[in-house]
Write a protein that holds these residues in place. Structure first.
Motif, PDB file in Angstrom:
ATOM      1  N   SER A  49       0.573  -1.288   0.040  1.00  0.00           N
ATOM      2  CA  SER A  49       0.099   0.028  -0.091  1.00  0.00           C
ATOM      3  C   SER A  49       0.935   1.089   0.014  1.00  0.00           C
ATOM      4  O   SER A  49       0.350   2.215  -0.139  1.00  0.00           O
ATOM      5  N   ILE A  53       0.149   5.632  -1.884  1.00  0.00           N
ATOM      6  CA  ILE A  53       0.209   6.859  -1.062  1.00  0.00           C
ATOM      7  C   ILE A  53       0.929   7.867  -1.888  1.00  0.00           C
ATOM      8  O   ILE A  53       0.461   8.750  -1.803  1.00  0.00           O
ATOM      9  N   LEU A  56      -0.718   8.647  -5.079  1.00  0.00           N
ATOM     10  CA  LEU A  56      -1.833   9.597  -5.008  1.00  0.00           C
ATOM     11  C   LEU A  56      -1.604  11.081  -4.859  1.00  0.00           C
ATOM     12  O   LEU A  56      -2.312  11.923  -5.137  1.00  0.00           O
ATOM     13  N   PHE A 221     -13.072   4.650  -9.244  1.00  0.00           N
ATOM     14  CA  PHE A 221     -12.576   3.932  -7.957  1.00  0.00           C
ATOM     15  C   PHE A 221     -13.063   2.539  -7.918  1.00  0.00           C
ATOM     16  O   PHE A 221     -12.284   1.694  -7.532  1.00  0.00           O
ATOM     17  N   THR A 350      -7.035  10.237  -9.030  1.00  0.00           N
ATOM     18  CA  THR A 350      -6.310  10.524  -7.652  1.00  0.00           C
ATOM     19  C   THR A 350      -7.433   9.643  -6.640  1.00  0.00           C
ATOM     20  O   THR A 350      -6.826   9.000  -5.780  1.00  0.00           O
ATOM     21  N   ILE A 351      -8.651   9.909  -6.923  1.00  0.00           N
ATOM     22  CA  ILE A 351      -9.654   9.249  -6.217  1.00  0.00           C
ATOM     23  C   ILE A 351      -9.524   7.606  -6.272  1.00  0.00           C
ATOM     24  O   ILE A 351      -9.730   6.854  -5.370  1.00  0.00           O
ATOM     25  N   THR A 353      -6.829   6.017  -6.742  1.00  0.00           N
ATOM     26  CA  THR A 353      -5.657   5.559  -6.242  1.00  0.00           C
ATOM     27  C   THR A 353      -5.909   5.179  -4.856  1.00  0.00           C
ATOM     28  O   THR A 353      -5.150   4.438  -4.219  1.00  0.00           O
ATOM     29  N   VAL A 354      -7.249   5.551  -4.222  1.00  0.00           N
ATOM     30  CA  VAL A 354      -7.281   5.519  -2.759  1.00  0.00           C
ATOM     31  C   VAL A 354      -7.536   4.013  -2.566  1.00  0.00           C
ATOM     32  O   VAL A 354      -6.882   3.601  -1.528  1.00  0.00           O
ATOM     33  N   ILE A 357      -4.306   2.150  -1.367  1.00  0.00           N
ATOM     34  CA  ILE A 357      -3.674   2.461  -0.135  1.00  0.00           C
ATOM     35  C   ILE A 357      -4.144   1.558   1.025  1.00  0.00           C
ATOM     36  O   ILE A 357      -3.280   0.917   1.714  1.00  0.00           O
TER      37      ILE A 357
END
Length: 402
Positions: A49, A53, A56, A221, A350-351, A353-354, A357
């Motif tokens: 993960s 980070i 992102l 997502f 970006t969202i 990529t959450v 993590i």
């Protein structure tokens, strides 16, 4: 396509190949590194993960830096930095904290890459050639994952990082001496369409207030959730619970090959439907539903299999369905925000990529707490996909809103 343009597209596509390959090494290397360094599943989960980070945090920064310092300079720095981090990973591995930090830095460096390439394409590739340019870019990314999945199982984990890290150094040398950044000064009105500006000023709030955009963000997502489960944990699952040998894990390259070809076929199919009697919105919804519901069903089937051939086949079909998203919600940015598609895509990515993590530690926690059962991992991934497809189908649009 001019020779100079073709060379630019080829070099940028190869950078994406190295980008994708370098990030795909750790999920395969950790199978050897875990026992050697006595890492439990939680330690492996946090390690996997760490990359997202960093990734992102740097995509919007990459776009701004490329505009200010030039795409060539940013891409040169990014590839050189992430290749150095990859090459030095065998040294970092002796300290878990240092290794995790290096993975975060790797994510930051790789996050700069695609925005720099997009900036280069916007200034060096004509409008009627950009679809092909992005097609090669995405395809080479899948080839990079395929190459890593095929080569790495035949190497010791140290050589995985040394080999692919070295390839980045070679690319940087070729790039510096062969690429000259050019800018298109004029374009023929016959083949360029400039979409109207609906507002003289676009605020950040505008990228967050439209339900059509949020349907794309959430679909992305959902797609990313499944992609991360497959990339990070399927090799581990196949090795530990289906008894796949380290060398046989090279067959995990097959799903990525299928994904590459499926993406091309899906694109042709989508264009054919739009040229026929289908509306753009209908095609976007069809491809997104196929790209989310299909993988969800495949994951449910996958968890019930104990036959290796069937398991590889189902994951390959799953990756084929995932490829449909490229001409579904991913292409939808250009429909509803043609003037700001780079920004909306940056927000979306970006969202997306959450999940990368927290899927590592979440998967480890679910498997440990359930006594070694993987059913919750794959069922949750399927549920996320189903919900994402429903939201997209009910709230998506194709008319320009920004």
């Amino acid at each position: 396509m001019l020779i100079s343009t073709s060379k630019t597209v080829a070099l940028c596509s190869f950078s994406n190949l190295i980008n994708a390959a370098d990030r795909a090494i750790m999920p395969l290397a950790v199978l050897q590194m875990g026992p050697e360094f006595n890492w439990d599943m939680h330690a492996q989960g946090w390690l996997l993960s760490a990359f997202p980070i960093g990734y992102l945090s740097s995509q919007i920064i990459g776009a701004k830096f490329s505009k200010r310092f030039g795409g060539k300079n940013v891409l040169t720095f990014a590839v050189l930095f992430w290749s150095l981090l990859t090459f030095l990973t065998p040294l970092f591995a002796y300290s878990y904290a240092t290794l995790v930090t290096s993975r975060i830095l790797l994510g930051i460096a790789e996050g700069l890459g695609l925005p720099a390439v997009v900036h280069i394409f916007s200034t060096c590739v004509l409008a009627d050639e950009r679809s092909r340019a992005f097609g090669y870019l995405v395809a080479f990314g899948s080839i990079g994952q395929t190459l890593a999945a095929f080569v790495c199982p035949h190497l010791t984990w140290r050589w995985m990082f040394l080999l692919f890290g070295s390839s980045g150094f070679v690319w940087v040398l070729v790039w510096i001496f062969s690429f000259k950044e050019i800018r298109i000064l004029t374009e023929d009105d016959d083949f360029i369409i400039i979409p109207p500006k609906l507002s003289s000023r676009t605020r950040w709030y505008d990228y967050l207030r439209h339900s059509q955009l949020w349907s794309i963000y959430l679909a992305h997502f959902s797609m990313s959730w499944t992609s991360n489960v497959i990339t990070n944990w399927v090799p581990f699952y196949l090795s530990k619970f289906l008894g796949v040998s380290a060398t046989a894990l090279s067959f995990t390259a097959v799903p990525y090959i299928v994904n590459s070809f499926a993406g091309i076929l899906a694109g042709h199919l989508a264009d054919s439907l739009i040229m026929g009697n289908w509306t753009v919105l209908s095609v976007r919804r069809l491809m997104t539903v196929l790209g989310l519901v299909g993988p969800g069903i495949c994951l449910i089937i996958f968890i019930s299999l104990d036959n290796l051939v069937m398991a590889f086949s189902v994951i390959s079909i799953c990756m084929a369905f995932l490829a449909c998203n490229s001409c579904g919600h991913l292409a939808n940015h250009l429909d509803i925000a043609p003037n700001s598609s780079a920004i909306t895509f940056g927000i979306s990515n970006t969202i997306a990529t959450v999940p990368g993590i927290f899927i590592g530690p979440l998967t480890a926690e679910l498997v440990v707490k359930s006594g070694g059962r993987w059913l919750p991992v794959f069922m949750i991934a399927a549920l996320v996909n189903f919900v994402g497809s429903i939201i997209y189908y009910s709230h998506s649009g194709s008319s320009q809103i920004i």
